[in-house]
Design a protein around this motif. Structure first.
Motif, mmCIF file in Angstrom:
data_model
loop_
_atom_site.group_PDB
_atom_site.id
_atom_site.type_symbol
_atom_site.label_atom_id
_atom_site.label_comp_id
_atom_site.label_asym_id
_atom_site.label_seq_id
_atom_site.Cartn_x
_atom_site.Cartn_y
_atom_site.Cartn_z
ATOM 1 N N GLU A 1 66.685 51.292 43.521
ATOM 2 C CA GLU A 1 67.320 51.517 42.224
ATOM 3 C C GLU A 1 66.445 52.426 41.355
ATOM 4 N N ALA A 2 65.141 52.196 41.387
ATOM 5 C CA ALA A 2 64.235 53.044 40.611
ATOM 6 C C ALA A 2 64.300 54.487 41.103
ATOM 7 N N ARG A 3 64.372 54.661 42.433
ATOM 8 C CA ARG A 3 64.455 56.020 42.989
ATOM 9 C C ARG A 3 65.739 56.710 42.538
ATOM 10 N N VAL A 4 66.863 55.978 42.562
ATOM 11 C CA VAL A 4 68.142 56.586 42.171
ATOM 12 C C VAL A 4 68.148 56.915 40.685
ATOM 13 N N ARG A 5 67.558 56.036 39.867
ATOM 14 C CA ARG A 5 67.451 56.334 38.434
ATOM 15 C C ARG A 5 66.693 57.642 38.212
ATOM 16 N N THR A 6 65.577 57.785 38.906
ATOM 17 C CA THR A 6 64.778 59.004 38.763
ATOM 18 C C THR A 6 65.579 60.221 39.219
ATOM 19 N N LEU A 7 66.350 60.057 40.314
ATOM 20 C CA LEU A 7 67.199 61.143 40.810
ATOM 21 C C LEU A 7 68.228 61.537 39.755
ATOM 22 N N LEU A 8 68.832 60.549 39.103
ATOM 23 C CA LEU A 8 69.871 60.838 38.113
ATOM 24 C C LEU A 8 69.299 61.558 36.897
#
Length: 399
Positions: free
Chosen positions: A325-332
């Motif tokens: 989830e943290a990785r996807v947040r950073t991606l967004l």
């Protein structure tokens, strides 16, 4: 009672008593909502599956879920602690009746702060290698136990009233068989707490130095030297909690969490129609749903009195989910994730969640320990070699 009668009674009770509470973000020490939690306890809604002798209503699992859903719909806390309150569940299962009468009602109402005194600097993830000692005080001097040793990575120790402690009480038997389990009073001479600064710039973890601290005989849970079995109960509930819940963003602990927060962020960023982003977000949401189903299965086993190894699956899965989830947040967020501070709350949340994910990977038993448990107890693989398992602990070499 029928299901409809249960639903009507709990809804009527909530309508008469629930007036709302200020937002609550602190998770350690005495619960500021304790006055409300005491009302929930006394009404039997805190632990609806438990017997009436112990603040419950003897409801079935399905009816207890009706209670929990009614509380959730009203936004009221306190119900369903018979599945989530590791302190009260451990005490109910293993404490003497006299101590339970004292401690269980306080735990259900959040009237006492608690911490876990398991890990030690020299024991690593092998809790059976602990060297904190409990020495018997002669009955002629009043009885009880004197505790000496050092614990570490203890969340909330600075504000705790009791610590659930494992200590060695027999040094002449193999390491798993000489451990006992206590409720140690923390507010006494001989207990020194030193905070540890974490990667998130918080200081929830602590070192605890214990020098001749006293614990009464009544605070021994389970049989003398049988603390390893009590510990398994406590660890199962801890993994259940960690596998079922996770901290929300730092900027809005009371706001949307998990998949809802992630969807909202994708929508705000105008990327919800991007097929790659949709797949990334959907993957995280799917894992969360799957983990909830696994956790329900594990909790059903706990309700049957079994110390479920399936909890380790949930705890390991939550660790993976939080990192993803943290990785996807950073991606967004893209380049925005390089910013920090209250004027950039979305970036601050992403960075905080990325760093805080390591807490779940390490706390409550590391990911590596969970994989060992899953391999040996769930998949039935051969045990990892353990050369000191049958050696009297006094003869075990320590580095």
């Amino acid at each position: 009672m029928t299901d409809d009668e249960v639903l009507r009674e709990v809804q009527d009770w909530l309508a008469a008593h629930w007036k709302g509470l200020p937002a609550h973000h602190e998770s350690f020490g005495r619960d500021p909502r304790s006055e409300w939690l005491a009302q929930v306890r006394d009404a039997g809604w805190a632990v609806p599956r438990w017997s009436r002798d112990w603040y419950g209503r003897e409801l079935s699992n399905d009816q207890a879920r009706i209670v929990e859903r009614a509380f959730a719909a009203a936004g009221a806390p306190g119900a369903g602690q018979d599945r989530s309150n590791l302190w009260a569940n451990t005490a109910l299962a293993h404490a003497t009746d006299a101590f339970k009468r004292v401690i269980v009602p306080q735990l259900l109402a959040g009237e006492v702060g608690m911490c876990l005194l398991y890990s030690e600097p020299g024991a690593g993830s092998d809790l059976a290698a602990i060297r904190t000692r409990a020495d018997k005080v002669p009955e002629s001097e009043g009885g009880g136990w004197r505790i000496t040793g050092q614990k570490v990575w203890t969340s909330g120790a600075a504000v705790a009233d009791y610590g659930m402690l494992i200590a060695r009480t027999d040094w002449d038997v193999p390491k798993h068989r000489g451990i006992s389990f206590f409720f140690l009073p923390m507010k006494q001479d001989g207990v020194e707490v030193r905070p540890l600064r974490q990667i998130t710039d918080e200081a929830h973890f602590n070192e605890v130095f214990i020098t001749d601290a006293f614990v009464p005989e009544a605070n021994l849970l389970g049989p003398l030297n049988g603390g390893w079995g009590v510990l398994q109960t406590a660890l199962a509930y801890e993994r259940s909690v960690m596998g079922d819940n996770a901290r929300g963003p730092r900027s809005g602990a009371g706001g949307p969490k998990g998949d809802h927060s992630l969807l909202g962020l994708a929508r705000e960023a105008g990327k919800l129609d991007d097929p790659v982003v949709r797949q990334e977000v959907a993957q995280v949401i799917a894992w969360r749903v799957l983990n909830k189903l696994n956790t329900r299965r594990a909790k059903a086993e706990l309700a049957q009195g079994n110390s479920s190894s399936i909890m380790s699956l949930g705890k390991l899965a939550m660790s993976r989910i939080l990192h993803e989830e943290a990785r996807v947040r950073t991606l967004l967020l893209g380049a925005e994730s390089l910013l920090e501070g209250p004027e950039h709350p979305r970036a601050e949340d992403a960075n905080f969640l990325a760093l805080n994910a390591y807490f779940t990977s390490i706390g409550g038993g590391t990911d590596q320990i969970q994989r060992n448990i899953i391999g040996e107890r769930v998949l039935g693989l051969p045990r990892e070699p353990e050369v000191d398992r049958t050696v009297p602990f006094r003869e075990v070499r320590a580095g």
